[in-house]
Design an enzyme around this catalytic site. Sequence first.
Site, PDB file in Angstrom:
ATOM      1  N   LYS A 133       1.184  -1.650  -0.047  1.00 34.66           N
ATOM      2  CA  LYS A 133       0.267  -0.085  -0.080  1.00 34.66           C
ATOM      3  C   LYS A 133       1.017   1.060   0.151  1.00 34.66           C
ATOM      4  O   LYS A 133       0.478   2.345  -0.553  1.00 34.66           O
ATOM      5  CB  LYS A 133      -0.881  -0.217   1.023  1.00 34.66           C
ATOM      6  CG  LYS A 133      -1.633  -0.945   1.129  1.00 34.66           C
ATOM      7  CD  LYS A 133      -2.429  -1.595   2.685  1.00 34.66           C
ATOM      8  CE  LYS A 133      -3.685  -2.804   2.571  1.00 34.66           C
ATOM      9  NZ  LYS A 133      -4.841  -3.168   3.097  1.00 34.66           N
ATOM     10  N   GLN A 148      -4.564  -1.923  10.232  1.00 36.05           N
ATOM     11  CA  GLN A 148      -4.289  -2.775   8.837  1.00 36.05           C
ATOM     12  C   GLN A 148      -4.692  -4.021  10.231  1.00 36.05           C
ATOM     13  O   GLN A 148      -4.359  -4.100  11.301  1.00 36.05           O
ATOM     14  CB  GLN A 148      -2.165  -2.903   8.808  1.00 36.05           C
ATOM     15  CG  GLN A 148      -3.071  -4.082   7.638  1.00 36.05           C
ATOM     16  CD  GLN A 148      -2.837  -4.586   6.622  1.00 36.05           C
ATOM     17  OE1 GLN A 148      -3.081  -4.050   5.898  1.00 36.05           O
ATOM     18  NE2 GLN A 148      -3.738  -5.647   6.157  1.00 36.05           N
ATOM     19  N   ASP A 160     -10.893   2.557   3.959  1.00 34.79           N
ATOM     20  CA  ASP A 160     -11.497   1.037   4.107  1.00 34.79           C
ATOM     21  C   ASP A 160     -12.568   0.916   3.442  1.00 34.79           C
ATOM     22  O   ASP A 160     -13.306  -0.267   3.609  1.00 34.79           O
ATOM     23  CB  ASP A 160     -11.227   0.655   5.332  1.00 34.79           C
ATOM     24  CG  ASP A 160      -9.720  -0.353   4.917  1.00 34.79           C
ATOM     25  OD1 ASP A 160      -9.160  -0.802   4.146  1.00 34.79           O
ATOM     26  OD2 ASP A 160      -8.994  -0.056   6.065  1.00 34.79           O
TER      27      ASP A 160
HETATM   28  N1  GUN Z   1      -6.234  -7.023   6.155  1.00 31.08           N
HETATM   29  C1  GUN Z   1      -6.751  -7.605   5.246  1.00 31.08           C
HETATM   30  N2  GUN Z   1      -7.540  -6.533   4.541  1.00 31.08           N
HETATM   31  C2  GUN Z   1      -6.961  -5.509   4.564  1.00 31.08           C
HETATM   32  C3  GUN Z   1      -7.705  -4.458   3.981  1.00 31.08           C
HETATM   33  O1  GUN Z   1      -8.782  -4.595   2.969  1.00 31.08           O
HETATM   34  N3  GUN Z   1      -7.851  -3.101   4.683  1.00 31.08           N
HETATM   35  C4  GUN Z   1      -7.683  -3.403   6.478  1.00 31.08           C
HETATM   36  N4  GUN Z   1      -7.075  -2.061   7.043  1.00 31.08           N
HETATM   37  N5  GUN Z   1      -6.640  -4.586   6.832  1.00 31.08           N
HETATM   38  C5  GUN Z   1      -6.729  -4.926   6.272  1.00 31.08           C
END
Ligand code: GUN
Length: 280
Positions: free
Chosen positions: A49, A93, A116
Amino acid sequence: MAVRIDGKALAAKVKARVAAEAAGLRRRPGLAVVLVGDDPASKVYVAGKERDCAECGIESFSHRLPAETSQADLLALVRRFNEDDRVDGILVQLPLPEHLNGEAVISTIAPDKDVDCFHPFNVGRMVIGDPVFLPCTPAGVMEMLDAYEIPLRGRRCVVLGRSNIVGKPMAALLTLRDGTVTVCHSRTEDMARYTREADILVSAVGRTGLITGGMVKEGAVVIDVAMNRDEHGRLCGDVDFAAVEPKASHITPVPGGVGPMTRAMLMRNILTAAKCHQAQ
Ligand code: GUN
């Protein structure tokens, strides 16, 4: 033989558009990324990311916190980002270590920075068809279906998995596009009965080899959201690709399918947030 849906190429196009728009803003968009603990998979995702942010001209503010971080300290950090004008999006995350309450953390993120689309406010807006943000993985899947001109109206869509991150919002987005949606999960009896009927099958379970050739209808569209490791440590999805590819009309590879699109949709959400903040 199925058409392979090229998530990587499609993601590159989306990111190029985001980068072009971001360059035209008064201020660079910013993403705050919080990673608690040292889950190896989470570290890889977060690094990806951050790379995407750099590619798109988005500033990332990364905070790596020890696994023992308290709920109060984590909430205080989120609140700080809520107040920080350089931060357009906040990403904590998941999964968080056991002792932390993820729902409370998500609900503390300001809804206008919830890139998100996990906050109950944004989930609600999405489900009623009036979204602010779209949830990244399901939105990435929809973008792929549209790019390959796969019709959805009235078609049988089967989603495997009912997580808040993928399964539930995926079912909601397909329903909003007039798909006839069935959600299967760990308590579903005879899952193959449903998958064999699917025109569009989305698997988000996390079990290598779950979807065999016999579970897929001739001509189905097969979308593999999972990121598993096989016995050789190689990345793979839920779908037995070699067995399903000859039957499907379209199929996503792992890697190079849904994963890059999830990240591209995050970039798009950050741009949406930044445009909104700069219009104020
Ligand atoms: N853990 C697995 N996928 C995601 C996501 O799309 N966003 C976040 N914040 N955590 C994750």
